[in-house]
Design a protein around this motif. Structure first.
Motif, PDB file in Angstrom:
ATOM      1  N   LYS A  59      96.376  74.621  14.505  1.00 37.87           N
ATOM      2  CA  LYS A  59      96.292  74.801  16.142  1.00 37.87           C
ATOM      3  C   LYS A  59      95.476  73.967  16.806  1.00 37.87           C
ATOM      4  O   LYS A  59      95.613  73.770  17.885  1.00 37.87           O
ATOM      5  N   ALA A  60      94.576  73.200  16.202  1.00 39.25           N
ATOM      6  CA  ALA A  60      93.589  72.103  16.585  1.00 39.25           C
ATOM      7  C   ALA A  60      94.487  70.901  17.251  1.00 39.25           C
ATOM      8  O   ALA A  60      93.890  70.376  18.089  1.00 39.25           O
ATOM      9  N   GLN A  61      95.608  71.001  16.887  1.00 44.75           N
ATOM     10  CA  GLN A  61      96.573  69.796  17.455  1.00 44.75           C
ATOM     11  C   GLN A  61      96.554  69.781  19.193  1.00 44.75           C
ATOM     12  O   GLN A  61      96.841  68.772  19.730  1.00 44.75           O
ATOM     13  N   HIS A  87      85.883  65.758  11.502  1.00 38.79           N
ATOM     14  CA  HIS A  87      85.075  66.576  12.455  1.00 38.79           C
ATOM     15  C   HIS A  87      85.040  68.083  11.700  1.00 38.79           C
ATOM     16  O   HIS A  87      86.165  68.544  11.143  1.00 38.79           O
ATOM     17  N   GLU A  88      83.895  68.651  11.799  1.00 37.72           N
ATOM     18  CA  GLU A  88      83.714  70.215  11.432  1.00 37.72           C
ATOM     19  C   GLU A  88      84.586  71.142  12.315  1.00 37.72           C
ATOM     20  O   GLU A  88      84.822  70.744  13.662  1.00 37.72           O
ATOM     21  N   CYS A  89      84.873  72.107  11.664  1.00 39.00           N
ATOM     22  CA  CYS A  89      85.675  73.030  12.644  1.00 39.00           C
ATOM     23  C   CYS A  89      85.305  74.458  12.358  1.00 39.00           C
ATOM     24  O   CYS A  89      85.270  74.573  10.960  1.00 39.00           O
ATOM     25  N   ILE A  90      85.471  75.398  13.042  1.00 41.70           N
ATOM     26  CA  ILE A  90      85.096  76.799  12.886  1.00 41.70           C
ATOM     27  C   ILE A  90      86.281  77.730  13.503  1.00 41.70           C
ATOM     28  O   ILE A  90      86.711  77.456  14.434  1.00 41.70           O
ATOM     29  N   HIS A 143      74.495  81.649  16.896  1.00 40.86           N
ATOM     30  CA  HIS A 143      74.474  80.060  16.057  1.00 40.86           C
ATOM     31  C   HIS A 143      75.704  79.630  15.790  1.00 40.86           C
ATOM     32  O   HIS A 143      76.058  78.320  16.298  1.00 40.86           O
ATOM     33  N   MET A 144      76.779  80.349  15.600  1.00 43.84           N
ATOM     34  CA  MET A 144      77.921  80.031  15.070  1.00 43.84           C
ATOM     35  C   MET A 144      78.356  79.537  16.494  1.00 43.84           C
ATOM     36  O   MET A 144      79.753  78.609  16.483  1.00 43.84           O
ATOM     37  N   LEU A 145      78.390  80.150  17.624  1.00 41.41           N
ATOM     38  CA  LEU A 145      78.926  79.722  18.837  1.00 41.41           C
ATOM     39  C   LEU A 145      78.549  78.626  19.360  1.00 41.41           C
ATOM     40  O   LEU A 145      79.552  77.991  19.796  1.00 41.41           O
ATOM     41  N   ALA A 146      77.220  78.400  19.282  1.00 44.15           N
ATOM     42  CA  ALA A 146      76.751  77.264  19.922  1.00 44.15           C
ATOM     43  C   ALA A 146      76.810  75.980  19.068  1.00 44.15           C
ATOM     44  O   ALA A 146      76.780  74.886  19.473  1.00 44.15           O
ATOM     45  N   ALA A 147      76.501  76.068  17.825  1.00 43.50           N
ATOM     46  CA  ALA A 147      75.984  75.006  16.906  1.00 43.50           C
ATOM     47  C   ALA A 147      77.388  74.304  16.134  1.00 43.50           C
ATOM     48  O   ALA A 147      77.335  73.499  15.274  1.00 43.50           O
ATOM     49  N   HIS A 148      78.580  74.736  16.512  1.00 43.64           N
ATOM     50  CA  HIS A 148      79.958  74.358  15.755  1.00 43.64           C
ATOM     51  C   HIS A 148      80.870  74.193  16.636  1.00 43.64           C
ATOM     52  O   HIS A 148      80.841  74.648  17.844  1.00 43.64           O
ATOM     53  N   THR A 149      82.015  73.749  16.249  1.00 44.60           N
ATOM     54  CA  THR A 149      83.131  73.383  17.085  1.00 44.60           C
ATOM     55  C   THR A 149      84.380  74.125  16.771  1.00 44.60           C
ATOM     56  O   THR A 149      84.857  74.128  15.569  1.00 44.60           O
ATOM     57  N   ALA A 150      84.783  74.960  17.769  1.00 42.11           N
ATOM     58  CA  ALA A 150      85.994  75.847  17.447  1.00 42.11           C
ATOM     59  C   ALA A 150      87.320  75.003  17.311  1.00 42.11           C
ATOM     60  O   ALA A 150      87.442  74.001  17.727  1.00 42.11           O
ATOM     61  N   ILE A 151      88.222  75.784  16.929  1.00 44.69           N
ATOM     62  CA  ILE A 151      89.798  75.268  16.456  1.00 44.69           C
ATOM     63  C   ILE A 151      90.088  74.835  17.837  1.00 44.69           C
ATOM     64  O   ILE A 151      90.649  73.700  18.183  1.00 44.69           O
ATOM     65  N   GLU A 152      89.867  75.613  19.176  1.00 44.65           N
ATOM     66  CA  GLU A 152      90.429  75.448  20.522  1.00 44.65           C
ATOM     67  C   GLU A 152      89.631  74.146  21.054  1.00 44.65           C
ATOM     68  O   GLU A 152      90.071  73.718  21.986  1.00 44.65           O
ATOM     69  N   GLN A 153      88.501  73.777  20.595  1.00 39.26           N
ATOM     70  CA  GLN A 153      87.693  72.940  21.213  1.00 39.26           C
ATOM     71  C   GLN A 153      87.585  71.495  20.380  1.00 39.26           C
ATOM     72  O   GLN A 153      87.573  70.529  21.352  1.00 39.26           O
ATOM     73  N   VAL A 154      88.096  71.464  19.335  1.00 38.24           N
ATOM     74  CA  VAL A 154      87.939  70.205  18.487  1.00 38.24           C
ATOM     75  C   VAL A 154      89.038  69.158  18.899  1.00 38.24           C
ATOM     76  O   VAL A 154      88.733  67.806  18.991  1.00 38.24           O
ATOM     77  N   GLY A 155      90.150  69.562  19.268  1.00 41.07           N
ATOM     78  CA  GLY A 155      91.215  68.495  19.601  1.00 41.07           C
ATOM     79  C   GLY A 155      90.879  67.893  21.001  1.00 41.07           C
ATOM     80  O   GLY A 155      91.048  66.587  21.078  1.00 41.07           O
ATOM     81  N   PRO A 156      90.395  68.777  22.055  1.00 42.52           N
ATOM     82  CA  PRO A 156      90.116  67.894  23.266  1.00 42.52           C
ATOM     83  C   PRO A 156      88.783  66.879  23.155  1.00 42.52           C
ATOM     84  O   PRO A 156      88.786  66.164  23.574  1.00 42.52           O
ATOM     85  N   GLN A 157      88.040  67.318  22.076  1.00 38.94           N
ATOM     86  CA  GLN A 157      86.717  66.289  21.746  1.00 38.94           C
ATOM     87  C   GLN A 157      87.419  65.104  21.270  1.00 38.94           C
ATOM     88  O   GLN A 157      87.040  63.955  21.528  1.00 38.94           O
ATOM     89  N   ALA A 158      88.583  65.074  20.166  1.00 40.30           N
ATOM     90  CA  ALA A 158      88.852  63.958  19.779  1.00 40.30           C
ATOM     91  C   ALA A 158      89.747  63.207  20.611  1.00 40.30           C
ATOM     92  O   ALA A 158      89.672  61.952  20.900  1.00 40.30           O
TER      93      ALA A 158
END
Length: 358
Positions: A333-335, A267-270, A293-308
Motif C-alpha cells: 500500500k506504500a505505492q 527506505h525504512e517503514c512501519i 517514539h514509533m510515531l515520530a521517529a519512523h515513516t509509516a506505510i502511508e507516508q513513505v510513498g510521498p517521500q519517495a
C-alpha cells in the motif's frame, strides 16, 4: 523510458558491476513470530568491493549466504572495503562485534588495506527524558563517565572487553593485530551543524562527503530519528547509478534532499495499525513512551510513498520493516502517492545497476 529496478537472483546480480544486496530486512530489537527476516543490514558491491551498511542480527551468516565474499574455509571478508553505521540503536549494531572478532577466522588474515569503519560520533549531550514530569522514578545515567560515546570510543571499548580472546589469538595463533585490520572513524558533522540535538536534530543542510575511493563517493545527511542523534542517511554514487539508504527516520526533508534523483531508495517503514494495536490507548498494555517514539521517529506505510515521490527516485525498496511479520500485501500500500516502482524488500534480494557485464 525510465528503467524499473526489479529483484534479481544472485547469479543474475553477479553480472553487474554495481549491485545492492539486502542481507536483513527486519527492523527493531524484537524477534518477530512467524518471520524469517534477519536484522537490518545492506551491502553495496562495486567492482567486486563490498561496502556494508549496518550490522543487524545475523548479518554475518547472511553475508555468507549471499555469495558476495570469496568462497572457501576462513574466507569471506577479503573483499570487504568499508562499513557504515547509520546510528547507534542496538538493532543496527548488535552484530557489529562479530565483524571485529570473527574477521580473523573468516578472511582478512594478513590484510594489506584496513577495513574502514565510519559511524556517528559522540552525541555530546544526553537525550531528554520523555514525559519527565509524569514519571515517578527517573533513570540514573548509565556509565556517567561517558554516556554518549561515538563509533571510535565504542569500538575501542568493545575490543577492550574481549582483550583475553584477542591476546590469546595473537599470542597463541600468531594472528594479525586487529588494529591493523580495522580503522575507526567518527563521522564529523559540518561546522555549525547539529549544535542542538535535543531541539533541532535535523537542520536543513546539504549532503556532505564522508568517504571516497575509486569505486564510490559516499555522502551523508542527518535524518530525524529523535532522540537518537546523530542518525544518518547515506548516498552511494557509483559509475552505474545512485543508491540511498534512509537509515531510521520519520518524515524528513533532509531525506528528500539526499535522495533526489536516486536510482534506488532503500527506505525504512512501519505499520502504524500494528503500533496502535500494541501500544495505543485502547491496547491491552498501553505504552505512551514507546508509542510516541514509533510515531515520530519512523515513516509509516502511508507516508513513505510521498517521500519517495518528492525525491523523484526511480525505485523505492522497503526495508527495516516493523513489524517483520506484517503481510507483504499491506506493505504494498506504500505505492499510494508514488509513481515509481515499489519493491517490498526480502532477505537476500539483489538489484543490479547499470548494464550486465557479459
Amino acid at each position: 523510458m525510465t528503467r524499473k529496478y526489479e529483484p534479481l537472483t544472485a547469479t543474475e546480480a553477479a553480472k553487474y558491476r554495481t549491485r545492492v544486496t539486502l542481507l536483513g530486512t527486519a527492523g527493531g530489537p524484537p524477534w518477530w513470530d512467524g518471520s524469517d527476516r534477519n536484522g537490518i543490514s545492506t551491502a553495496v558491491t562495486v567492482n567486486g568491493q563490498v561496502y556494508l551498511i549496518d550490522c543487524g542480527e545475523g548479518w554475518g551468516p547472511q553475508f555468507r549466504k549471499s555469495g558476495l565474499g570469496p568462497a572457501g574455509f576462513q574466507k569471506g571478508l577479503d573483499n570487504l572495503r568499508a562499513v557504515f553505521i547509520t546510528h547507534h540503536h542496538s538493532d543496527h549494531m548488535v552484530d557489529y562485534p562479530n565483524l571485529l572478532l570473527l574477521a580473523w577466522h573468516n578472511g582478512s588474515d594478513g590484510l594489506k588495506q584496513p577495513i574502514q569503519i565510519h559511524g556517528p560520533g559522540d552525541r555530546g549531550v544526553l537525550p531528554p527524558i520523555f514525559d519527565e514530569d509524569k514519571r515517578e522514578h527517573l533513570p540514573e545515567v548509565f556509565h556517567p563517565k561517558s554516556p554518549t560515546p561515538g563509533l571510535v570510543e565504542s569500538s575501542e571499548k568493545l575490543l577492550q572487553a574481549y582483550a583475553l580472546d584477542i591476546n590469546d589469538r595473537m599470542r597463541d595463533n600468531a594472528k594479525q593485530d586487529l588494529r591493523e585490520i580495522f580503522q575507526f572513524h567518527d563521522i564529523e558533522l559540518p561546522a555549525g551543524t547539529g549544535d542542538d540535538p535535543n531541539g533541532n536534530p535535523t537542520p536543513a543542510m546539504d549532503p556532505f562527503e564522508i568517504y571516497r575511493d575509486e569505486n564510490v563517493r559516499i555522502t551523508a545527511i542527518l535524518v530525524d530519528h529523535r532522540p537518537i542523534f546523530p542518525a544518518f542517511a547515506f548516498r552511494f554514487d557509483t559509475p552505474d547509478g545512485a543508491i540511498v539508504i534512509s537509515g531510521d527516520t520519520g518524515v524528513c526533508q533532509n531525506l528528500v534532499t539526499i535522495a533526489e534523483g536516486a536510482d534506488l531508495l532503500l527506505h525504512e517503514c512501519i505499520d502504524l495499525d500494528w503500533v496502535d494495536g500494541l501500544l495505543g490507548p485502547d491496547s491491552p498494555k498501553p505504552d505512551p513512551n514507546l508509542m510516541q517514539h514509533m510515531l515520530a521517529a519512523h515513516t509509516a506505510i502511508e507516508q513513505v510513498g510521498p517521500q519517495a515521490e518528492k525525491a523523484g527516485v526511480n525505485t523505492l525498496v522497503l526495508t527495516h520493516l516493523v513489524p517483520g511479520n506484517t503481510p507483504v500485501e499491506k506493505w504494498q500500500k506504500a505505492q499510494v502517492g508514488f509513481s515509481g516502482n515499489l519493491v517490498v524488500g526480502e532477505d537476500l534480494m539483489h538489484f543490479g545497476l547499470g548494464e550486465p557485464q557479459g
